[in-house]
Design a protein around this motif. Structure first.
Motif, PDB file in Angstrom:
ATOM      1  N   PHE A 105     -28.819 -74.194 -69.632  1.00  0.00           N
ATOM      2  CA  PHE A 105     -30.024 -74.933 -70.005  1.00  0.00           C
ATOM      3  C   PHE A 105     -31.082 -74.898 -68.909  1.00  0.00           C
ATOM      4  CE2 PHE A 105     -27.019 -76.712 -73.055  1.00  0.00           C
ATOM      5  CZ  PHE A 105     -27.782 -76.684 -74.196  1.00  0.00           C
ATOM      6  N   LEU A 106     -30.658 -74.659 -67.677  1.00  0.00           N
ATOM      7  CA  LEU A 106     -31.622 -74.522 -66.588  1.00  0.00           C
ATOM      8  C   LEU A 106     -32.502 -73.297 -66.808  1.00  0.00           C
ATOM      9  CD1 LEU A 106     -32.071 -76.200 -63.954  1.00  0.00           C
ATOM     10  CD2 LEU A 106     -30.847 -74.394 -62.747  1.00  0.00           C
ATOM     11  N   ALA A 107     -31.941 -72.269 -67.436  1.00  0.00           N
ATOM     12  CA  ALA A 107     -32.724 -71.085 -67.782  1.00  0.00           C
ATOM     13  C   ALA A 107     -33.341 -71.213 -69.172  1.00  0.00           C
ATOM     14  CB  ALA A 107     -31.846 -69.836 -67.716  1.00  0.00           C
ATOM     15  N   TYR A 108     -32.618 -71.825 -70.095  1.00  0.00           N
ATOM     16  CA  TYR A 108     -33.063 -71.910 -71.487  1.00  0.00           C
ATOM     17  C   TYR A 108     -34.353 -72.717 -71.631  1.00  0.00           C
ATOM     18  CZ  TYR A 108     -33.027 -73.551 -76.341  1.00  0.00           C
ATOM     19  OH  TYR A 108     -33.387 -73.888 -77.625  1.00  0.00           O
ATOM     20  N   HIS A 129     -36.105 -69.556 -79.847  1.00  0.00           N
ATOM     21  CA  HIS A 129     -34.750 -70.010 -79.510  1.00  0.00           C
ATOM     22  C   HIS A 129     -33.817 -68.822 -79.262  1.00  0.00           C
ATOM     23  CE1 HIS A 129     -35.100 -74.350 -80.105  1.00  0.00           C
ATOM     24  NE2 HIS A 129     -35.954 -74.078 -81.063  1.00  0.00           N
ATOM     25  N   PHE A 130     -33.985 -67.766 -80.026  1.00  0.00           N
ATOM     26  CA  PHE A 130     -33.142 -66.579 -79.872  1.00  0.00           C
ATOM     27  C   PHE A 130     -33.322 -65.965 -78.482  1.00  0.00           C
ATOM     28  CE2 PHE A 130     -32.168 -62.075 -80.304  1.00  0.00           C
ATOM     29  CZ  PHE A 130     -30.981 -62.092 -81.019  1.00  0.00           C
ATOM     30  N   ILE A 131     -34.573 -65.774 -78.062  1.00  0.00           N
ATOM     31  CA  ILE A 131     -34.850 -65.176 -76.750  1.00  0.00           C
ATOM     32  C   ILE A 131     -34.425 -66.115 -75.634  1.00  0.00           C
ATOM     33  CG2 ILE A 131     -36.665 -64.304 -75.239  1.00  0.00           C
ATOM     34  CD1 ILE A 131     -38.220 -63.517 -77.752  1.00  0.00           C
ATOM     35  N   SER A 132     -34.761 -67.387 -75.756  1.00  0.00           N
ATOM     36  CA  SER A 132     -34.420 -68.357 -74.710  1.00  0.00           C
ATOM     37  C   SER A 132     -32.918 -68.468 -74.531  1.00  0.00           C
ATOM     38  CB  SER A 132     -35.004 -69.723 -75.061  1.00  0.00           C
ATOM     39  OG  SER A 132     -36.394 -69.648 -75.282  1.00  0.00           O
ATOM     40  N   CYS A 133     -32.201 -68.436 -75.638  1.00  0.00           N
ATOM     41  CA  CYS A 133     -30.746 -68.520 -75.581  1.00  0.00           C
ATOM     42  C   CYS A 133     -30.155 -67.312 -74.857  1.00  0.00           C
ATOM     43  CB  CYS A 133     -30.183 -68.616 -76.988  1.00  0.00           C
ATOM     44  SG  CYS A 133     -28.415 -68.902 -77.045  1.00  0.00           S
ATOM     45  N   GLY A 134     -30.765 -66.141 -75.032  1.00  0.00           N
ATOM     46  CA  GLY A 134     -30.303 -64.958 -74.323  1.00  0.00           C
ATOM     47  C   GLY A 134     -30.400 -65.120 -72.821  1.00  0.00           C
ATOM     48  N   PHE A 135     -31.526 -65.638 -72.349  1.00  0.00           N
ATOM     49  CA  PHE A 135     -31.677 -65.891 -70.911  1.00  0.00           C
ATOM     50  C   PHE A 135     -30.654 -66.916 -70.433  1.00  0.00           C
ATOM     51  CE2 PHE A 135     -35.711 -63.810 -71.572  1.00  0.00           C
ATOM     52  CZ  PHE A 135     -36.016 -63.241 -70.348  1.00  0.00           C
ATOM     53  N   GLY A 136     -30.441 -67.948 -71.247  1.00  0.00           N
ATOM     54  CA  GLY A 136     -29.476 -68.970 -70.871  1.00  0.00           C
ATOM     55  C   GLY A 136     -28.065 -68.437 -70.772  1.00  0.00           C
ATOM     56  N   MET A 137     -27.680 -67.571 -71.707  1.00  0.00           N
ATOM     57  CA  MET A 137     -26.327 -67.011 -71.685  1.00  0.00           C
ATOM     58  C   MET A 137     -26.108 -66.130 -70.459  1.00  0.00           C
ATOM     59  SD  MET A 137     -24.478 -68.214 -74.059  1.00  0.00           S
ATOM     60  CE  MET A 137     -23.115 -67.049 -73.999  1.00  0.00           C
ATOM     61  N   PHE A 138     -27.096 -65.347 -70.096  1.00  0.00           N
ATOM     62  CA  PHE A 138     -26.965 -64.515 -68.901  1.00  0.00           C
ATOM     63  C   PHE A 138     -26.819 -65.381 -67.647  1.00  0.00           C
ATOM     64  CE2 PHE A 138     -28.595 -60.963 -71.449  1.00  0.00           C
ATOM     65  CZ  PHE A 138     -27.771 -59.949 -70.987  1.00  0.00           C
ATOM     66  N   ALA A 139     -27.560 -66.476 -67.583  1.00  0.00           N
ATOM     67  CA  ALA A 139     -27.449 -67.374 -66.430  1.00  0.00           C
ATOM     68  C   ALA A 139     -26.085 -68.066 -66.408  1.00  0.00           C
ATOM     69  CB  ALA A 139     -28.572 -68.411 -66.466  1.00  0.00           C
ATOM     70  N   GLY A 140     -25.653 -68.566 -67.561  1.00  0.00           N
ATOM     71  CA  GLY A 140     -24.370 -69.257 -67.617  1.00  0.00           C
ATOM     72  C   GLY A 140     -23.184 -68.349 -67.382  1.00  0.00           C
ATOM     73  N   SER A 141     -23.323 -67.059 -67.725  1.00  0.00           N
ATOM     74  CA  SER A 141     -22.205 -66.133 -67.559  1.00  0.00           C
ATOM     75  C   SER A 141     -21.837 -65.910 -66.104  1.00  0.00           C
ATOM     76  CB  SER A 141     -22.537 -64.787 -68.213  1.00  0.00           C
ATOM     77  OG  SER A 141     -23.582 -64.119 -67.513  1.00  0.00           O
ATOM     78  N   THR A 142     -22.758 -66.156 -65.188  1.00  0.00           N
ATOM     79  CA  THR A 142     -22.442 -65.986 -63.769  1.00  0.00           C
ATOM     80  C   THR A 142     -21.351 -66.948 -63.315  1.00  0.00           C
ATOM     81  OG1 THR A 142     -24.208 -67.534 -63.134  1.00  0.00           O
ATOM     82  CG2 THR A 142     -24.784 -65.201 -63.255  1.00  0.00           C
ATOM     83  N   ILE A 143     -21.187 -68.053 -64.040  1.00  0.00           N
ATOM     84  CA  ILE A 143     -20.141 -69.026 -63.739  1.00  0.00           C
ATOM     85  C   ILE A 143     -19.011 -68.957 -64.764  1.00  0.00           C
ATOM     86  CG2 ILE A 143     -19.618 -71.501 -63.610  1.00  0.00           C
ATOM     87  CD1 ILE A 143     -21.051 -70.526 -61.174  1.00  0.00           C
ATOM     88  N   GLN A 144     -19.356 -68.784 -66.019  1.00  0.00           N
ATOM     89  CA  GLN A 144     -18.369 -68.880 -67.086  1.00  0.00           C
ATOM     90  C   GLN A 144     -17.418 -67.691 -67.127  1.00  0.00           C
ATOM     91  OE1 GLN A 144     -20.943 -69.497 -70.438  1.00  0.00           O
ATOM     92  NE2 GLN A 144     -21.053 -71.708 -70.128  1.00  0.00           N
ATOM     93  N   VAL A 145     -17.902 -66.487 -66.808  1.00  0.00           N
ATOM     94  CA  VAL A 145     -17.010 -65.322 -66.808  1.00  0.00           C
ATOM     95  C   VAL A 145     -15.952 -65.435 -65.709  1.00  0.00           C
ATOM     96  CG1 VAL A 145     -16.886 -62.822 -66.493  1.00  0.00           C
ATOM     97  CG2 VAL A 145     -18.674 -63.797 -67.929  1.00  0.00           C
ATOM     98  N   PRO A 146     -16.309 -65.724 -64.447  1.00  0.00           N
ATOM     99  CA  PRO A 146     -15.266 -65.924 -63.437  1.00  0.00           C
ATOM    100  C   PRO A 146     -14.309 -67.064 -63.788  1.00  0.00           C
ATOM    101  CG  PRO A 146     -17.385 -65.624 -62.382  1.00  0.00           C
ATOM    102  CD  PRO A 146     -17.655 -65.767 -63.845  1.00  0.00           C
TER     103      PRO A 146
END
Length: 217
Positions: A105-108, A129-146
């Motif tokens: 949400f910090l990116a979204y 919302h579609f574009i904003s959510c994409g940015f949010g997912m990329f930001a969140g993945s830096t923590i969620q994938v590890p």
């Protein structure tokens, strides 16, 4: 004789004025003014709280699912899974997932507010919302994938704790080991979350229109 005063200069044109162009302009400073209000930070904090609660509730179910998928039902029966083992590591993982939601949400929120300043996108909120959510997912993945890498090792019984699992990954594979399966994670979760946000917004708009129509009757 009196001194000659220089002629008064005309004031500069407004920053958002266009000269013979039909391209819609963005008001300078509007986006940063929105960010200074702290709305996006409150949204990110609310997202972090929601992510933490969701992970806390679903972690035991995910533990059982992971053990079934990695060991098989018969071996799981041979090594009984108690409530204590199912909840093992839920606290740290919930906090980490909350951090990932915070980054989402910090990116979204800033991206969504920025896109809403573009007149061509104001009537296309689903796309915003579609574009904003994409940015949010990329930001969140830096923590969620590890976190998924470490959590899978813990839930499958390959590591006893969060720190030991992280150290094992670091010693064997380095930083890239924490992002194993990252592209696949994005391929699954990115479109899924984007579609969910688009559908949520579309249904919310439809519901508000129906409520407004009923009140007008």
């Amino acid at each position: 004789a009196g001194t000659i005063q220089p002629p008064a200069m005309a004031p500069p044109p407004p920053a958002d004025a266009t000269s013979g162009s039909d391209t819609p302009s963005i008001k300078k400073g509007t986006h940063f003014k929105m960010l200074s209000r702290g709305t996006w930070v409150r949204g990110a904090a609310a997202g972090a709280l929601a992510g933490t609660m969701l992970e806390s509730l679903l972690y035991p179910v995910e533990t059982i699912k992971t053990r079934l998928q990695t060991r098989g039902a018969s071996r799981l029966a041979a090594a009984p899974l108690s409530l204590r083992t199912a909840l093992h590591g839920v606290g740290p993982n919930a906090l980490i997932m909350g951090t990932g939601s915070f980054l989402f949400f910090l990116a979204y929120e800033p991206v969504r507010h920025f896109l809403n300043q573009i007149p061509a996108l104001r009537e296309r909120q689903s796309l915003v919302h579609f574009i904003s959510c994409g940015f949010g997912m990329f930001a969140g993945s830096t923590i969620q994938v590890p976190n998924d890498v470490i959590k899978t090792r813990m839930q499958s019984g390959r590591s006893s704790g969060l720190v030991s699992s992280a150290m094992h990954v670091w010693r064997n594979d380095g930083i890239k080991g924490f992002y194993v399966g990252g592209p696949a994670w994005l391929m699954v979760n990115l479109p899924k979350t984007q579609i969910a946000f688009m559908l949520y917004h579309a249904m919310m708009v439809e519901y508000k229109q129906r409520v407004a129509g009923d009140r007008a009757l």
